[in-house]
Design a protein around this motif. Structure first.
Motif, short mmCIF file in Angstrom:
data_model
loop_
_atom_site.label_atom_id
_atom_site.label_comp_id
_atom_site.label_asym_id
_atom_site.label_seq_id
_atom_site.Cartn_x
_atom_site.Cartn_y
_atom_site.Cartn_z
N GLU A 69 0.81 -1.21 0.00
CA GLU A 69 0.00 0.00 0.00
C GLU A 69 0.85 1.27 0.00
OE1 GLU A 69 -3.63 2.09 2.59
OE2 GLU A 69 -2.62 0.29 3.36
N HIS A 70 1.95 1.27 0.76
CA HIS A 70 2.70 2.51 0.94
C HIS A 70 4.19 2.41 0.59
CE1 HIS A 70 -0.72 4.43 2.73
NE2 HIS A 70 -0.79 3.59 3.72
N ASP A 71 4.64 1.27 0.06
CA ASP A 71 6.06 1.06 -0.25
C ASP A 71 6.82 0.80 1.05
OD1 ASP A 71 8.39 0.77 -1.71
OD2 ASP A 71 8.07 2.56 -2.91
N ALA A 72 8.11 0.50 0.93
CA ALA A 72 8.97 0.22 2.09
C ALA A 72 9.92 1.38 2.32
CB ALA A 72 9.74 -1.07 1.88
N SER A 73 9.88 1.94 3.51
CA SER A 73 10.82 3.02 3.84
C SER A 73 12.14 2.46 4.33
CB SER A 73 10.21 3.94 4.90
OG SER A 73 9.89 3.20 6.07
N LEU A 74 12.13 1.24 4.87
CA LEU A 74 13.34 0.58 5.34
C LEU A 74 13.36 -0.84 4.80
CD1 LEU A 74 13.18 1.70 9.10
CD2 LEU A 74 14.59 2.71 7.30
N VAL A 75 14.54 -1.30 4.39
CA VAL A 75 14.68 -2.67 3.90
C VAL A 75 15.69 -3.40 4.75
CG1 VAL A 75 14.03 -2.06 1.54
CG2 VAL A 75 16.43 -2.01 2.19
N ALA A 76 15.58 -4.72 4.75
CA ALA A 76 16.48 -5.54 5.56
C ALA A 76 17.94 -5.18 5.28
CB ALA A 76 16.23 -7.02 5.27
N GLY A 77 18.70 -4.96 6.35
CA GLY A 77 20.09 -4.57 6.22
C GLY A 77 20.33 -3.09 6.45
N LEU A 108 4.95 10.68 -0.73
CA LEU A 108 5.68 9.41 -0.78
C LEU A 108 7.16 9.65 -0.54
CD1 LEU A 108 5.78 6.41 -1.18
CD2 LEU A 108 5.89 6.76 -3.66
N GLU A 109 7.70 10.73 -1.12
CA GLU A 109 9.11 11.05 -0.88
C GLU A 109 9.36 11.29 0.61
OE1 GLU A 109 10.12 14.36 -3.31
OE2 GLU A 109 9.96 13.25 -5.21
N ARG A 110 8.45 12.02 1.25
CA ARG A 110 8.58 12.26 2.70
C ARG A 110 8.44 10.95 3.47
NH1 ARG A 110 4.32 16.18 4.70
NH2 ARG A 110 5.39 15.80 6.67
N ALA A 111 7.49 10.11 3.06
CA ALA A 111 7.25 8.85 3.77
C ALA A 111 8.48 7.95 3.70
CB ALA A 111 6.04 8.13 3.18
N LEU A 112 9.14 7.93 2.55
CA LEU A 112 10.31 7.07 2.40
C LEU A 112 11.49 7.57 3.23
CD1 LEU A 112 10.14 6.39 -1.45
CD2 LEU A 112 9.50 4.85 0.41
N ARG A 113 11.42 8.82 3.69
CA ARG A 113 12.48 9.38 4.54
C ARG A 113 12.07 9.45 6.01
NH1 ARG A 113 12.46 13.40 0.46
NH2 ARG A 113 11.58 14.88 1.96
N SER A 114 10.88 8.97 6.33
CA SER A 114 10.34 9.16 7.69
C SER A 114 10.46 7.93 8.57
CB SER A 114 8.86 9.58 7.60
OG SER A 114 8.74 10.83 6.96
N GLY A 115 11.17 6.89 8.10
CA GLY A 115 11.37 5.71 8.93
C GLY A 115 10.12 4.88 9.10
#
Length: 302
Positions: free
Chosen positions: A71-79, A176-183
Motif C-alpha cells: 500500500e505505501h512502499d517500504a521506507s526501510l529494507v532488511a540490512g 511518498l518522498e517524505r514517507a520514504l524518509r520518515s522511517g
C-alpha cells in the motif's frame, strides 16, 4: 470507612505500577534512543509500522506486513542501519520508532479533497417560488433560471475537482518522498500488560532479536555449505536456542540448506506450512515454519 480502606491500597498499587512503568520507559530510552540498529525485515513507509503480537504463537504477521508495504512502499529494507528515535510504553504496548517513526498518511498527508458548492440563496428562493407558482409560463421561466444556476454550480464543482486532482498528483509524489524518509516503527503488543522482562534493556533486545540486530551491523553469513576443517569433521557449531518468530532465511543463514523439507501433516488453514530438517554439528533440528516464520522446533542427536 470500609470503602476507603480498600480504595487507598488499590490507588497506591495503581500509582506504583504507573510509576514503575514510567521508570522502565525511561530506562529503555536511556539505553536505546539515538542508538543505531540494523533491521532484519522490510518495513512499511507508514506510522502503522510492524505489529509484533506476543500473545500469539507467531508474533510477526507476514501477510499484514506485505499488505502495508504494497500500500505505501517500504521506507526501510532488511540490512538498513537506522537510529532509534523514540520509545513509548503504554499499557500493553511498546512503541519503538526508527528514523522518525513513520509517515502518518492521515494527518501528515498534503492531499486535498474537493468540496461541493452549496446551493445559493437564489436557488433556494427559486425552488420555493416554483412550488408556489400557479402560472404555467412564469413557472417555466423560473425553472429555466434554476437550471442555469444549477449548471453553473456543477461546472464550478467540476473545475474544482480537476484542480484538486492536478494538485494531488504532485502532492502524492511529495508525500511518498517524505514517507520514504520518515522511517517506520515496531509495535510490541502483549496480553493485558507489558511483561517486566520486556522493560529491561536485555529483555527488550531479546524480544526484538528476530527482527532487529542491536550490534548495528548486518549478519550476512553464507547460506551455502560450511567450509571443511583440516580434520574433515563437520563444522564446529555450538547448539543454540531458536526463538519463535525467527525467519526461515535466518536459520538457513546460520545452519545452511536444510537436509530435508516436507509439508506439515493435516490442514493448516491454507497457510504454507513446512517442516525442515537441519544438521547442526552432532545434532539434528526439525523446525516447523508457517509462512516462512518459525513456530516450533525440536533438537535430537543424530
Amino acid at each position: 470507612m470500609t470503602t476507603k480502606r480498600f480504595f487507598l491500597p488499590l490507588a497506591l498499587l495503581a500509582f506504583t505500577a504507573v510509576q514503575a512503568q514510567a521508570q522502565s520507559e525511561e530506562a529503555l530510552r536511556n539505553a536505546f534512543m539515538g542508538r543505531r540498529v540494523t533491521i532484519r525485515v522490510d518495513m512499511p513507509a507508514s506510522h502503522k509500522g510492524i505489529d509484533l503480537r506476543f500473545d500469539k504463537p507467531v508474533p510477526f504477521d507476514l501477510k499484514e506486513n506485505s499488505d502495508r508495504i504494497r500500500e505505501h512502499d517500504a521506507s526501510l529494507v532488511a540490512g538498513d542501519s537506522i537510529p532509534v528515535t523514540f520509545i513509548k510504553v503504554k499499557g500493553d504496548l511498546i512503541e519503538v520508532h526508527l528514523g522518525g517513526g513513520g509517515f502518518n498518511w492521515f494527518s501528515d498527508s498534503t492531499t486535498r479533497t474537493a468540496s461541493a458548492t452549496g446551493k445559493s440563496n437564489r436557488e433556494k428562493d427559486l425552488e420555493n417560488d416554483i412550488k408556489r407558482e400557479t402560472d404555467r409560463e412564469r413557472r417555466r421561466r423560473l425553472e429555466r433560471e434554476l437550471d442555469d444556476l444549477r449548471r453553473d454550480r456543477e461546472r464550478q464543482d467540476a473545475r474544482e475537482r480537476r484542480d484538486v486532482e492536478d494538485y494531488n498528483r504532485g502532492a502524492r509524489e511529495r508525500d511518498l518522498e517524505r514517507a520514504l524518509r520518515s522511517g517506520s516503527r515496531f509495535n510490541l503488543r502483549f496480553k493485558k500488560n507489558v511483561p517486566f522482562d520486556a522493560l529491561t534493556p536485555a529483555g527488550f533486545e531479546r524480544y526484538l532479536d528476530a527482527w532487529v540486530d542491536f550490534s548495528a551491523r548486518a549478519d550476512r553469513r553464507s547460506s551455502g555449505p560450511p567450509p571443511s576443517t583440516s580434520s574433515g569433521s563437520a563444522r564446529d557449531t555450538q547448539s543454540r536456542d531458536w526463538k519463535k518468530g525467527t525467519p526461515r532465511r535466518e536459520m538457513e543463514d546460520a545452519l545452511g540448506r536444510a537436509r530435508r523439507e516436507r509439508s506439515c501433516p493435516g490442514d493448516d488453514g491454507g497457510l504454507e506450512c513446512k517442516i525442515l530438517t537441519f544438521d547442526d554439528g552432532p545434532d539434528e533440528i526439525d523446525a516447523t515454519f508457517v509462512e516462512g516464520i518459525l513456530v516450533r522446533y525440536a533438537t535430537k542427536r543424530r
